[in-house]
Scaffold this active site. Structure first.
Site, mmCIF file in Angstrom:
data_model
loop_
_atom_site.group_PDB
_atom_site.id
_atom_site.type_symbol
_atom_site.label_atom_id
_atom_site.label_comp_id
_atom_site.label_asym_id
_atom_site.label_seq_id
_atom_site.Cartn_x
_atom_site.Cartn_y
_atom_site.Cartn_z
ATOM 1 N N LYS A 1 0.813 -1.227 0.000
ATOM 2 C CA LYS A 1 0.000 0.000 0.000
ATOM 3 C C LYS A 1 0.838 1.265 0.000
ATOM 4 O O LYS A 1 1.994 1.272 0.393
ATOM 5 C CB LYS A 1 -0.992 -0.036 1.166
ATOM 6 C CG LYS A 1 -2.150 -0.975 0.828
ATOM 7 C CD LYS A 1 -3.317 -0.861 1.751
ATOM 8 C CE LYS A 1 -4.421 -1.804 1.243
ATOM 9 N NZ LYS A 1 -5.365 -2.147 2.278
ATOM 10 N N ARG B 1 -3.813 -10.103 5.218
ATOM 11 C CA ARG B 1 -4.214 -10.120 3.798
ATOM 12 C C ARG B 1 -3.023 -9.652 2.983
ATOM 13 O O ARG B 1 -2.537 -8.534 3.184
ATOM 14 C CB ARG B 1 -5.420 -9.192 3.615
ATOM 15 C CG ARG B 1 -5.989 -9.159 2.200
ATOM 16 C CD ARG B 1 -7.208 -8.243 2.150
ATOM 17 N NE ARG B 1 -7.853 -8.259 0.845
ATOM 18 C CZ ARG B 1 -7.465 -7.528 -0.195
ATOM 19 N NH1 ARG B 1 -6.436 -6.710 -0.094
ATOM 20 N NH2 ARG B 1 -8.102 -7.610 -1.350
HETATM 21 N N1 HH2 Z 1 -7.540 -3.689 0.719
HETATM 22 C C1 HH2 Z 1 -7.894 -3.707 -0.576
HETATM 23 C C2 HH2 Z 1 -9.039 -4.410 -0.994
HETATM 24 N N2 HH2 Z 1 -9.807 -5.069 -0.112
HETATM 25 N N3 HH2 Z 1 -10.237 -5.752 2.109
HETATM 26 C C3 HH2 Z 1 -9.910 -5.742 3.407
HETATM 27 N N4 HH2 Z 1 -10.658 -6.395 4.314
HETATM 28 N N5 HH2 Z 1 -8.793 -5.074 3.869
HETATM 29 C C4 HH2 Z 1 -7.987 -4.370 3.035
HETATM 30 O O1 HH2 Z 1 -7.001 -3.754 3.520
HETATM 31 C C5 HH2 Z 1 -8.305 -4.347 1.636
HETATM 32 C C6 HH2 Z 1 -9.466 -5.072 1.207
HETATM 33 C C7 HH2 Z 1 -7.037 -3.018 -1.590
HETATM 34 O O2 HH2 Z 1 -6.032 -3.845 -2.066
HETATM 35 P P1 HH2 Z 1 -6.111 -4.716 -3.414
HETATM 36 O O3 HH2 Z 1 -7.194 -5.738 -3.328
HETATM 37 O O4 HH2 Z 1 -4.772 -5.258 -3.714
HETATM 38 O O5 HH2 Z 1 -6.398 -3.642 -4.538
HETATM 39 P P2 HH2 Z 1 -7.693 -3.204 -5.363
HETATM 40 O O6 HH2 Z 1 -8.740 -2.752 -4.408
HETATM 41 O O7 HH2 Z 1 -7.171 -2.099 -6.245
HETATM 42 O O8 HH2 Z 1 -8.166 -4.405 -6.141
#
Ligand code: HH2
Length: 270
Positions: free
Chosen positions: A215, A250
Site C-alpha cells: 500500500k 491479507r
Molecule cells: N484492501 C484492498 C481491498 N480489499 N479488504 C480488506 N478487508 N482489507 C484491506 O485492507 C483491503 C481489502 C485493496 O487492495 P487490493 O485488493 O490489492 O487492490 P484493489 O482494491 O485495487 O483491487
C-alpha cells in the site's frame, strides 16, 4: 478453538486474488479465469488459508463495475476454487447480490470494505451462514482521501467497528473479523498510528485483519516508491501487525507473508 472460520487459534493468511483489469498493484495480471485459478492454486501451495477473490478495484479512481460484470469475473473462479481448492474462499465485494451468488457457489466468507452497511449484505451472509469481515472506510474509493480527518483515528475506527460487530451479531452472525482498513480514508500517519495501537482494536474481542500489502503509505518511507519496491516494507508491516495482535493477514505475496507471520508468532510465544 471456537469452530469459527475466522478464529482458528493461529494467525490466518489470506492471499489476494484480484480478477480485475485495474487493481492498484496487480490489475490485469489474473483477469483470465485460467490464470486466476493457477494463481490461486499457487497461493494455497505457498500456505494461504483463505483466498480472497475480488472483481472490483477499490483504488481511488477505479471504474465502477456493475454486479453482472463483477459476477462474470469472480463467479467462475469462486466456483472452481470451492470445488477444487483446499483453502477457504472469501468474496471481496460491496454488493449483496455478488456476495449471495458467490456464497451459493461455495465461498464461505464475505469481505465487505463498506462494513456491512447494506442490510441486504447482512441478510445474504446470514442466509448462507457465512463468516463476515467488516472493514472501516469513509465515503467511496473516489472520495475517501478527502475524508481522512480524525480527532483520534484509533478511537473512532474502534467505535465504528464495534458498532458493525453489534449489527452483525443482532442478525445472528457470530463468525466475525474486523479490519481498520489501512489506506481507506487514512493518511500515512493514521495507518502507522493504527499499527502502533492495534491492541486497542483487538480489545473489541473479535479477530483483527490487517492488509498492508504494497500500500501507498509504505511509499512515504525511504525508497518504497514505486509500488514494486514495497515487498520488504510489506513484510515489516505484517510483522508489526502480528506483534500488535492481528489474527488475519491479507497479502499478495504469500510465501513472504507466511515467513513474517512465523517470526512474529515465535516472538509472541517466546
Ligand atoms: N484492501 C484492498 C481491498 N480489499 N479488504 C480488506 N478487508 N482489507 C484491506 O485492507 C483491503 C481489502 C485493496 O487492495 P487490493 O485488493 O490489492 O487492490 P484493489 O482494491 O485495487 O483491487
Amino acid at each position: 478453538m471456537t469452530g469459527r472460520l475466522l478464529d482458528q487459534g493461529r494467525t490466518l493468511l489470506m492471499g489476494i486474488l484480484n480478477v480485475t483489469p485495474d487493481s492498484f498493484s496487480d490489475g490485469g495480471r489474473f483477469f483470465d479465469v485460467t490464470v486466476a485459478r493457477e494463481r490461486a492454486r499457487r497461493m494455497v501451495e505457498e500456505g494461504a488459508d483463505i483466498i480472497d477473490v475480488g472483481g472490483e478495484s477499490t483504488r481511488p479512481g477505479a471504474a465502477a463495475v456493475e454486479a453482472d460484470e463483477e459476477l462474470r469475473r469472480v463467479a467462475p473462479v469462486v466456483e472452481w476454487l470451492a470445488a477444487n481448492g483446499t483453502a477457504l474462499v472469501s468474496i471481496d465485494t460491496r454488493k449483496a447480490r455478488v456476495a449471495g451468488e458467490c456464497l451459493q457457489a461455495g465461498a464461505r466468507i464475505v469481505n465487505d470494505v463498506t462494513g456491512f452497511h447494506d442490510a441486504a449484505m447482512i441478510e445474504a451472509a446470514r442466509r448462507h451462514g457465512a463468516a463476515c469481515i467488516a472493514m472501516h472506510m469513509r465515503g467511496t474509493p473516489d472520495t475517501m482521501m478527502q475524508l481522512a480527518e480524525y480527532g483520534d483515528v484509533v478511537a473512532e475506527v474502534k467505535e465504528y467497528l464495534g458498532g458493525r460487530v453489534a449489527a452483525l451479531r443482532s442478525a445472528g452472525i457470530e463468525d466475525i473479523a474486523i479490519d481498520p482498513g489501512l489506506g481507506f480514508a487514512k493518511t500515512a500517519a493514521h495507518n502507522f498510528q493504527i499499527l502502533r495501537r492495534l491492541p486497542e482494536l483487538a480489545a473489541v474481542g473479535v479477530p483483527v485483519l490487517i492488509g498492508p500489502s504494497r500500500k501507498r503509505f509504505l511509499g512515504t518511507l525511504a525508497d518504497m516508491e514505486p509500488m514494486e519496491n514495497r515487498s520488504e516494507g510489506t513484510v515489516a508491516a505484517i510483522t508489526a501487525a502480528v506483534l500488535g495482535g492481528a489474527r488475519i493477514i491479507r497479502a499478495h505475496e504469500v510465501t513472504a507473508a507466511r515467513r513474517a507471520i512465523a517470526v512474529a508468532e515465535a516472538v509472541l510465544r517466546a
